[in-house]
Write an enzyme that holds these catalytic residues in place. Structure first.
Site, mmCIF file in Angstrom:
data_model
loop_
_atom_site.group_PDB
_atom_site.id
_atom_site.type_symbol
_atom_site.label_atom_id
_atom_site.label_comp_id
_atom_site.label_asym_id
_atom_site.label_seq_id
_atom_site.Cartn_x
_atom_site.Cartn_y
_atom_site.Cartn_z
ATOM 1 N N ASN A 9 -25.264 -32.529 -20.109
ATOM 2 C CA ASN A 9 -25.621 -31.149 -20.506
ATOM 3 C C ASN A 9 -27.007 -32.171 -20.774
ATOM 4 O O ASN A 9 -27.338 -32.337 -21.669
ATOM 5 C CB ASN A 9 -25.355 -30.557 -21.441
ATOM 6 C CG ASN A 9 -25.945 -29.594 -21.811
ATOM 7 O OD1 ASN A 9 -27.390 -29.206 -21.824
ATOM 8 N ND2 ASN A 9 -25.711 -27.895 -22.117
ATOM 9 N N ARG A 88 -23.845 -29.636 -16.822
ATOM 10 C CA ARG A 88 -24.186 -27.907 -17.251
ATOM 11 C C ARG A 88 -25.232 -27.581 -15.521
ATOM 12 O O ARG A 88 -26.223 -28.816 -15.890
ATOM 13 C CB ARG A 88 -24.696 -28.097 -18.210
ATOM 14 C CG ARG A 88 -25.157 -26.444 -19.181
ATOM 15 C CD ARG A 88 -25.750 -26.084 -19.930
ATOM 16 N NE ARG A 88 -25.115 -25.092 -20.103
ATOM 17 C CZ ARG A 88 -26.507 -24.419 -20.920
ATOM 18 N NH1 ARG A 88 -27.254 -25.119 -21.877
ATOM 19 N NH2 ARG A 88 -27.011 -23.206 -20.811
ATOM 20 N N HIS A 177 -24.817 -17.733 -20.272
ATOM 21 C CA HIS A 177 -23.656 -18.041 -20.890
ATOM 22 C C HIS A 177 -22.356 -17.919 -20.186
ATOM 23 O O HIS A 177 -21.468 -17.373 -20.632
ATOM 24 C CB HIS A 177 -23.629 -17.242 -22.686
ATOM 25 C CG HIS A 177 -25.079 -17.564 -23.628
ATOM 26 N ND1 HIS A 177 -25.798 -16.819 -24.359
ATOM 27 C CD2 HIS A 177 -25.457 -18.721 -23.524
ATOM 28 C CE1 HIS A 177 -25.503 -17.085 -25.397
ATOM 29 N NE2 HIS A 177 -26.283 -18.937 -24.861
ATOM 30 N N ARG A 238 -35.723 -15.329 -29.912
ATOM 31 C CA ARG A 238 -36.111 -14.375 -28.975
ATOM 32 C C ARG A 238 -36.140 -13.237 -28.921
ATOM 33 O O ARG A 238 -35.568 -12.635 -30.107
ATOM 34 C CB ARG A 238 -35.464 -14.730 -27.541
ATOM 35 C CG ARG A 238 -35.653 -16.270 -27.376
ATOM 36 C CD ARG A 238 -34.804 -16.610 -25.599
ATOM 37 N NE ARG A 238 -34.857 -17.858 -25.624
ATOM 38 C CZ ARG A 238 -33.155 -18.438 -25.498
ATOM 39 N NH1 ARG A 238 -31.849 -17.500 -25.426
ATOM 40 N NH2 ARG A 238 -32.544 -19.641 -25.574
ATOM 41 N N GLU A 382 -17.820 -24.981 -24.735
ATOM 42 C CA GLU A 382 -17.955 -24.693 -23.676
ATOM 43 C C GLU A 382 -18.117 -26.332 -22.858
ATOM 44 O O GLU A 382 -17.994 -26.399 -22.195
ATOM 45 C CB GLU A 382 -19.675 -24.232 -23.302
ATOM 46 C CG GLU A 382 -19.834 -23.197 -23.426
ATOM 47 C CD GLU A 382 -21.895 -22.634 -23.987
ATOM 48 O OE1 GLU A 382 -22.052 -23.072 -25.212
ATOM 49 O OE2 GLU A 382 -22.442 -22.584 -23.049
#
Ligand code: ADP
Length: 396
Positions: A9, A88, A177, A238, A382
């Protein structure tokens, strides 16, 4: 014989990795390279219960990947046994709907989407190039965060804005996601002993970033993130959904340019923006208990937004058999889960407080037997999802 897959990633200044044996699903090694491009770069490599650290300047992603290779050579396990690398990839735009073998055309495609994910796609491609250079003899696979949501129907992904402009600039809901939502929705099916195609479910991925998905028969039909990961739920820093008029208003009235508004909404808003800088739910809850009104409001806004989405996804799906909480907040914060489920009692959905209070790394149900919908906590993973998807592709 183990079947190790290296999962990477790559961010703009960091590389996270894991080597996973897809047969046993054991993590053989994991690591993190930080501060790429800065003087005080460092790498931590973990394997066999030990952690090994390198501290040196790491000028770029090529140097970072060379250090990763060095760590495997010095401390094991052997990278030579790796059968593939899974990368990723954040934004697949309208080009990538499923995992693909990485070649130059894939990297060119990702770079053509750089405008949609300027902080993610370019470093992702840098990491791919560097990894291909150090591990040229095994397949490299890109797994896109957006792919699981490529099945959204047009009515869900279309924004009601001037169609020619939207078309020209590829403006639509993409969702993010996806690897987590896909993984968790399948884990739910396994936990319930059901075929994923046979029921509808809602997955709440509540981490620092947060998103929710409506999944009908294993297929995503709506999700809260949009063109970018700014949309939807309230997150750590956010804002999630705001009136789009806020952009022009701030530019006009506060003299902020588009970059300043973008930074405000992505980095200085959400829980942190409302609760005086606290984005971690452990801090938020401590403040709520201490009577802090700003933290209480932040918490209430977070829950209100989440319930609004769950209610709308129940309406979209018609019949929902499972609602699942996952990621850092969803897996660990029983208060958030309780506050949400309490507000869903009108749907016949009920929480078992004792089951909700249990802390466990395993998938578990936390609803009462008479609840109309099963409420679950299912840890996301993940990296394992990426390893599985990589293996699936190279085994075809
Ligand atoms: P990311 O989006 O960075 O992958 P995670 O899924 O790891 O985020 O979630 C991180 C968040 O999870 C933290 O910011 C914190 O709010 C929350 N969290 C982690 N542990 C706990 C805990 N024990 N109790 C409550 N919240 C927690």
């Amino acid at each position: 014989m183990p079947t190790p897959i290296l999962v990477l990633n790559c961010g703009s200044s960091s590389v996270k990795y894991q080597m996973i044996d897809v047969d046993t699903e054991e993590v053989l090694a994991s690591g993190l390279v930080e501060k790429i491009g800065l003087e005080d770069g460092n790498l931590t490599h973990k394997t066999g219960g030990q952690a090994y650290r390198i501290e040196e300047t790491i000028p770029d992603h090529t140097a970072a990947l060379s250090l990763v290779v060095r760590s495997f050579e010095e401390h094991g396990p052997s990278l030579k046994d790796a059968v593939a690398v899974g990368h990723r990839a954040v934004h697949g735009g309208d080009l990538f709907r499923e995992p693909v073998l990485i070649d130059q055309s894939v990297m060119d495609g990702m770079m053509s989407l750089a405008g949609l994910a300027p902080l993610h796609n370019p470093p992702g491609v840098l990491g791919m190039k560097a990894a291909l250079a150090v591990l040229p003899d095994i397949p490299h696979v890109a797994i896109f965060d957006t792919a699981f949501f490529s099945t959204l129907p047009a009515e869900a992904y279309t924004y009601a804005i001037h169609a020619p402009t939207a078309k020209q600039y590829k403006i639509r809901k993409y969702g993010f996601h996806g690897t987590s939502h896909s993984f968790v929705s399948k884990e739910v099916a396994e936990f319930l002993g059901r075929d994923v195609t046979s029921f509808n479910q809602i997955v709440c991925h509540l981490g620092n970033g947060a998103s929710i998905s409506a999944v009908a028969g294993g297929v995503a039909v709506d999700t809260s993130m949009g063109l970018t990961p700014l949309a939807g739920l309230v997150m750590g820093t956010r804002s999630g959904d705001v009136d789009p008029g806020v952009f022009a208003y701030l530019q006009r009235e506060a003299g902020m340019d588009s970059q300043a508004v973008d930074t405000l909404l992505n980095k200085k808003s959400g829980m942190a923006g409302l609760a005086d800088g606290s984005s971690d739910f452990r801090d938020i809850w401590a403040k709520v208990v201490a009577g802090d009104e700003n933290a209480q409001l932040a918490y209430d806004v977070y829950i209100h937004r989440l319930i609004s989405y769950i209610g709308s996804y129940i309406a979209i799906l018609g019949h929902v058999e499972a609602i699942t909480f996952t990621a850092g907040v969803g897996e660990n914060d029983q208060h958030v889960r309780a506050s949400v489920i309490e507000r869903l009692s009108a749907f016949g959905i009920h929480l078992d407080p004792e089951l909700n209070a249990v802390r466990s790394p395993d998938p578990r149900a936390i609803s009462t037997p008479d609840s109309s919908t099963v409420i679950l906590v299912v840890p996301t993973n993940e990296e394992l999802a990426m390893a599985r998807e990589t293996y699936q592709l190279i085994s075809k």
